[in-house]
Motif scaffolding. Sequence first.
Motif, mmCIF file in Angstrom:
data_model
loop_
_atom_site.group_PDB
_atom_site.id
_atom_site.type_symbol
_atom_site.label_atom_id
_atom_site.label_comp_id
_atom_site.label_asym_id
_atom_site.label_seq_id
_atom_site.Cartn_x
_atom_site.Cartn_y
_atom_site.Cartn_z
ATOM 1 N N ALA A 254 0.843 -1.190 0.000
ATOM 2 C CA ALA A 254 0.000 0.000 0.000
ATOM 3 C C ALA A 254 0.879 1.242 0.000
ATOM 4 N N ARG A 255 0.322 2.342 -0.459
ATOM 5 C CA ARG A 255 1.046 3.609 -0.450
ATOM 6 C C ARG A 255 0.510 4.492 0.679
ATOM 7 N N PHE A 256 1.398 4.891 1.585
ATOM 8 C CA PHE A 256 1.062 5.803 2.671
ATOM 9 C C PHE A 256 1.468 7.197 2.214
ATOM 10 N N CYS A 257 0.466 8.068 2.047
ATOM 11 C CA CYS A 257 0.665 9.346 1.370
ATOM 12 C C CYS A 257 0.192 10.491 2.259
ATOM 13 N N GLY A 258 0.637 11.696 1.919
ATOM 14 C CA GLY A 258 0.161 12.857 2.644
ATOM 15 C C GLY A 258 0.490 14.148 1.944
ATOM 16 N N ARG A 259 -0.155 15.209 2.411
ATOM 17 C CA ARG A 259 0.122 16.554 1.925
ATOM 18 C C ARG A 259 1.106 17.240 2.873
ATOM 19 N N ALA A 260 1.689 18.309 2.415
ATOM 20 C CA ALA A 260 2.569 19.101 3.271
ATOM 21 C C ALA A 260 1.742 19.748 4.382
ATOM 22 N N ARG A 265 -1.869 21.661 10.460
ATOM 23 C CA ARG A 265 -2.593 20.425 10.174
ATOM 24 C C ARG A 265 -1.940 19.696 8.999
ATOM 25 N N MET A 266 -2.120 18.384 9.001
ATOM 26 C CA MET A 266 -1.606 17.576 7.902
ATOM 27 C C MET A 266 -2.626 16.479 7.589
ATOM 28 N N ALA A 267 -2.955 16.326 6.326
ATOM 29 C CA ALA A 267 -3.814 15.238 5.870
ATOM 30 C C ALA A 267 -2.954 14.127 5.305
ATOM 31 N N CYS A 268 -3.283 12.891 5.669
ATOM 32 C CA CYS A 268 -2.594 11.755 5.071
ATOM 33 C C CYS A 268 -3.598 10.646 4.821
ATOM 34 N N TRP A 269 -3.212 9.675 4.001
ATOM 35 C CA TRP A 269 -4.130 8.609 3.613
ATOM 36 C C TRP A 269 -3.340 7.402 3.147
ATOM 37 N N VAL A 270 -4.065 6.304 2.959
ATOM 38 C CA VAL A 270 -3.481 5.067 2.453
ATOM 39 C C VAL A 270 -4.199 4.696 1.163
ATOM 40 N N ALA A 271 -3.420 4.496 0.122
ATOM 41 C CA ALA A 271 -3.968 4.059 -1.164
ATOM 42 C C ALA A 271 -3.741 2.558 -1.306
ATOM 43 N N ALA A 272 -4.825 1.817 -1.557
ATOM 44 C CA ALA A 272 -4.730 0.382 -1.799
ATOM 45 C C ALA A 272 -4.065 0.127 -3.151
ATOM 46 N N PRO A 273 -3.649 -1.115 -3.419
ATOM 47 C CA PRO A 273 -3.005 -1.403 -4.708
ATOM 48 C C PRO A 273 -3.837 -1.031 -5.924
ATOM 49 N N ASP A 274 -5.172 -1.055 -5.806
ATOM 50 C CA ASP A 274 -6.020 -0.688 -6.944
ATOM 51 C C ASP A 274 -6.269 0.808 -7.033
ATOM 52 N N GLY A 275 -5.623 1.594 -6.163
ATOM 53 C CA GLY A 275 -5.779 3.041 -6.198
ATOM 54 C C GLY A 275 -6.932 3.572 -5.374
#
Length: 287
Positions: A254-260, A265-275
């Motif tokens: 999985a991809r662990f992603c985020g904004r600056a 505050r900071m937003a982050c998320w996890v993208a599954a293999p299918d996006g």
Amino acid sequence: MSDAFDMSGLRSWIGRTRVVEDDISLAAVRRIAGMLDQDPDSYRRGSALPPHWFGMFFADVARQSAIGPDGHARKGEFLPPIPLPRRMGAGRRARLHGVLHVGDDAAKVIEVAGIEPKQARTGLIVVLTMRQTINARGKVIAVDEFDAIYREAVPPGTQSTATTPIPAPADEAWSDPVLLDPVLVFRYSAVTWNGHRIHYDADYAREAEGYPGVVQNGGLTMQLMLEAAMKRAPGPLLGFTARLRRPLFVGQTARFCGRAPEGGRMACWVAAPDGSLAAEMELEFAA
């Protein structure tokens, strides 16, 4: 919806509390550090812990004879006897007021904060909210509300239905690919004393709960989101909210992603293999 079972009996659990004590031992801290790929020997007696590590202590320790068929303690032991068989983590809201130290004698006050039946697209669910207050050295360290969803059984031979997928955001400022390694999942479950069979028993996960394979531990997903975000922290962590959107499965990357960070505050998320969006979190930092 509430007529499907005795909600009055279940709601009598709201407000019930119990206390779980723990000593924040050096051995436990070093096991956690190793599991998170940190140097275990960097921690000594008296060391301050990362503020977001509080959730990996204070395990409920049930006697083996009190374990139910899913690997959790039987309903009515620690948690309300919600008469739906499948339980999954859904989200958290935490406020941080301090940090634990190696050697602390600490306690977690657990309160049943809410029990709410709902009619979802996939059938009847019940949302259980537990409020957990961590205390050490005479003060509150953290207040953490955790939501779990109880769901109906799946008919034998059918797959569990998930929510409609939502595409993960594509405007990340950073992205860390993470293999959801079975050894990592095992070590996290050992550290947190989590015996839920969907996280290690593939036959049970497929046959009893309708998943295609071993399910990634949602608590670990949230912990890894915190670890990734804290590498980019602009200041001390004050709190966070998290939501698990769709299950991930052991062996996936999985991809662990985020904004600056912006405005503390900071937003982050996890993208599954299918996006698709598997989990999301917002963190708040002090200036």
